[in-house]
Write an enzyme that holds these catalytic residues in place. Structure first.
Site, PDB file in Angstrom:
ATOM      1  N   ALA A 120       0.813  -1.226  -0.348  1.00 28.20           N
ATOM      2  CA  ALA A 120       0.195   0.122   0.260  1.00 28.20           C
ATOM      3  C   ALA A 120       0.793   0.803   0.232  1.00 28.20           C
ATOM      4  CB  ALA A 120      -0.728  -0.055   1.405  1.00 28.20           C
TER       5      ALA A 120
ATOM      6  N   TYR B  50       8.438  10.251  -4.193  1.00 29.37           N
ATOM      7  CA  TYR B  50       8.345   9.198  -4.048  1.00 29.37           C
ATOM      8  C   TYR B  50       9.127   8.478  -3.338  1.00 29.37           C
ATOM      9  CZ  TYR B  50       7.593   4.939  -5.529  1.00 29.37           C
ATOM     10  OH  TYR B  50       7.433   3.407  -5.874  1.00 29.37           O
TER      11      TYR B  50
HETATM   12  N1  NAD Z   1       4.949  -0.284 -10.569  1.00 34.53           N
HETATM   13  C1  NAD Z   1       6.359  -0.277 -10.117  1.00 34.53           C
HETATM   14  O1  NAD Z   1       7.235  -0.513 -11.514  1.00 34.53           O
HETATM   15  C2  NAD Z   1       7.314  -1.080  -9.132  1.00 34.53           C
HETATM   16  C3  NAD Z   1       8.404   0.091  -8.547  1.00 34.53           C
HETATM   17  C4  NAD Z   1       8.961   0.280  -7.759  1.00 34.53           C
HETATM   18  C5  NAD Z   1       7.979   0.015  -6.473  1.00 34.53           C
HETATM   19  N2  NAD Z   1       6.311  -0.411  -6.623  1.00 34.53           N
HETATM   20  C6  NAD Z   1       5.692  -0.517  -5.143  1.00 34.53           C
HETATM   21  O2  NAD Z   1       4.598  -1.473  -5.578  1.00 34.53           O
HETATM   22  C7  NAD Z   1       3.856  -0.920  -4.322  1.00 34.53           C
HETATM   23  C8  NAD Z   1       2.806  -1.328  -5.709  1.00 34.53           C
HETATM   24  O3  NAD Z   1       3.002  -0.654  -6.994  1.00 34.53           O
HETATM   25  P1  NAD Z   1       1.527  -0.974  -7.859  1.00 34.53           P
HETATM   26  O4  NAD Z   1       2.578  -0.479  -9.413  1.00 34.53           O
HETATM   27  O5  NAD Z   1       0.779  -2.447  -8.038  1.00 34.53           O
HETATM   28  O6  NAD Z   1       0.747   0.288  -7.684  1.00 34.53           O
HETATM   29  P2  NAD Z   1      -0.651   0.227  -7.649  1.00 34.53           P
HETATM   30  O7  NAD Z   1      -1.474   2.078  -7.254  1.00 34.53           O
HETATM   31  O8  NAD Z   1      -1.596  -0.459  -7.798  1.00 34.53           O
HETATM   32  O9  NAD Z   1      -0.878  -0.809  -5.753  1.00 34.53           O
HETATM   33  C9  NAD Z   1      -1.178   0.102  -4.708  1.00 34.53           C
HETATM   34  C10 NAD Z   1      -2.035  -0.303  -3.913  1.00 34.53           C
HETATM   35  O10 NAD Z   1      -2.397   0.771  -2.681  1.00 34.53           O
HETATM   36  C11 NAD Z   1      -3.582   0.977  -1.673  1.00 34.53           C
HETATM   37  N3  NAD Z   1      -2.880   2.166  -1.562  1.00 34.53           N
HETATM   38  C12 NAD Z   1      -2.802   3.459  -1.244  1.00 34.53           C
HETATM   39  N4  NAD Z   1      -2.247   3.980  -0.288  1.00 34.53           N
HETATM   40  C13 NAD Z   1      -3.242   3.102   0.658  1.00 34.53           C
HETATM   41  C14 NAD Z   1      -3.522   2.755   2.213  1.00 34.53           C
HETATM   42  N5  NAD Z   1      -2.934   4.591   2.679  1.00 34.53           N
HETATM   43  N6  NAD Z   1      -4.804   2.265   2.510  1.00 34.53           N
HETATM   44  C15 NAD Z   1      -4.707   0.830   2.465  1.00 34.53           C
HETATM   45  N7  NAD Z   1      -4.491   0.714   0.754  1.00 34.53           N
HETATM   46  C16 NAD Z   1      -3.976   1.966  -0.009  1.00 34.53           C
HETATM   47  C17 NAD Z   1      -3.974   1.571  -3.450  1.00 34.53           C
HETATM   48  O11 NAD Z   1      -5.822   1.830  -3.818  1.00 34.53           O
HETATM   49  C18 NAD Z   1      -3.515   0.381  -4.418  1.00 34.53           C
HETATM   50  O12 NAD Z   1      -4.736  -1.147  -4.876  1.00 34.53           O
HETATM   51  C19 NAD Z   1       3.802   0.358  -4.604  1.00 34.53           C
HETATM   52  O13 NAD Z   1       3.656   0.847  -2.848  1.00 34.53           O
HETATM   53  C20 NAD Z   1       4.725   0.907  -5.642  1.00 34.53           C
HETATM   54  O14 NAD Z   1       5.479   2.229  -4.838  1.00 34.53           O
HETATM   55  C21 NAD Z   1       6.137  -0.001  -7.505  1.00 34.53           C
END
Ligand code: NAD
Length: 330
Positions: free
Chosen positions: A74, A141
């Site tokens: 999250a 971020y």
């Molecule tokens: N997509 C990438 O390439 C990438 C790369 C590095 C790190 N990340 C990290 O991986 C994780 C997932 O990324 P993603 O691409 O699946 O993003 P995403 O936005 O699809 O998923 C994040 C989820 O967290 C939930 N969320 C956010 N804040 C919240 C809160 N306060 N309480 C409860 N739920 C909450 C959102 O509703 C969402 O479902 C994140 O932490 C992101 O920073 C992603």
């Protein structure tokens, strides 16, 4: 055996990880506030709509179930948005994690796998980035993620918390069965933008910067298939469960692809022309981020299965075509 709490499990990487966890025999409960996630992605295991920043929600969840470990996705994760609204990023990502860790401590849950990012690394960006590379995050971020790593480190030292911070390079691709996929709104990730352009949902793709010091002038990233990322979380849980060391590990494929290479490959995969337009760089973006994952391979036994960009884009293409034909509930 208890359940694995997956925060953010209705998001892109979280939903794929829950699918894999359930397939591997784990019981899961997703906690997601659906800020950027989707109810139809939380289709495997249990689901609770709620916020990790809410101690009452966490207390009720931890006291009504047996939770063995937490996988913590999250977060808000758009670089540009974090530059415009840093306080929200520190509050949601750092504040949310502190609230979560505090509740875990109250309820004696001592194991967490955390979604970190390769964006914690600073220059120079030319070689393969290992975990020993200088840390110098460029955006709020990325700084929020680094702060959380430090909080995990300090908490582990003080309380015996067991953690793995997984520093993902660029997550890409989708479930080959297309039950879940990538649906960010707004979409800021390259491969979905390219494929939405191929589908005619966008008139053209904006290439954000063609003056980077790279061979074709566009930024270079290391694309890792989302199911390979998902599997690393399961391996990290098993590693911690069997007494493995806590720490931060890269999840990268070791191969860099420029934005123009991704476009060319997507043209081959989709058979569409994909018009592009050059646009200015985006604040907070690095020139090149390519990772070395020797430590994850050695310590977790991680062995990524999707090593070919064509194959990664093909799984994403199947998902985007399905979404275009049968738009799912958002
Ligand atoms: N997509 C990438 O390439 C990438 C790369 C590095 C790190 N990340 C990290 O991986 C994780 C997932 O990324 P993603 O691409 O699946 O993003 P995403 O936005 O699809 O998923 C994040 C989820 O967290 C939930 N969320 C956010 N804040 C919240 C809160 N306060 N309480 C409860 N739920 C909450 C959102 O509703 C969402 O479902 C994140 O932490 C992101 O920073 C992603």
């Amino acid at each position: 055996m208890g359940q694995i709490l997956v925060t953010g499990g209705a998001g892109y990487i979280g939903a794929h990880t829950v699918k894999r966890l359930v397939q591997a025999g784990f019981e899961t409960v997703v906690l997601d506030n659906l800020a950027t996630g989707h109810r139809d992605f939380a289709r495997f295991g249990d689901f609770i709509q709620g916020d990790v920043r809410d101690p009452a929600v966490l207390d009720s969840l931890f006291s009504s179930r047996t939770i063995d470990a937490v996988v913590h996705f999250a977060a808000a994760s758009q670089v540009g948005e974090s530059v415009r609204d840093p306080l929200f990023y520190y509050q949601n990502n750092v504040g949310g994690t502190i609230t979560l860790l505090t509740a875990m401590r109250r309820h004696l849950v001592d194991t967490i796998v955390f979604s970190s990012t390769c964006a914690v690394y600073g220059p120079p960006f030319d070689g393969l980035l290992s975990e020993n590379h200088p840390i110098a995050p460029l955006s709020p971020y990325a700084r929020s993620k680094r702060m959380i790593e430090e909080i995990l480190e300090d908490t582990a030292r003080a309380t015996g918390l067991k953690y793995i911070a997984l520093r993902y390079f660029n997550a890409a691709g989708a479930d080959p069965e297309a039950e879940v996929g990538e649906r960010h709104m707004p979409e800021t990730h390259l491969i979905p933008l390219v494929l939405q352009t191929a589908l005619g949902q966008r008139g053209q793709l904006d290439i954000l910067g063609d003056d980077y010091p790279t061979p074709d002038g566009t930024a270079i990233r290391d694309y890792v298939h989302v199911l390979d990322l998902a599997d690393a979380h399961i391996l990290a849980l098993k590693h911690l469960r069997t007494g493995g060391d806590s720490g931060a590990l890269n999840l990268g494929g070791g191969q860099g692809h420029s934005v123009l290479e991704v476009v060319t490959t997507a043209r081959e995969v989709t058979g569409h022309s994909i018009p592009v337009r050059m646009a200015p760089r985006r604040a907070g973006d690095s020139t090149r981020l390519v990772g070395e994952a020797a430590r994850a391979r050695a310590e977790l036994g991680w062995n990524p299965q999707y090593t070919d960009l064509h194959e990664i884009i093909a799984t994403a293409w199947a998902w985007h075509q399905k979404e275009a034909l049968t738009p799912s509930p958002r």
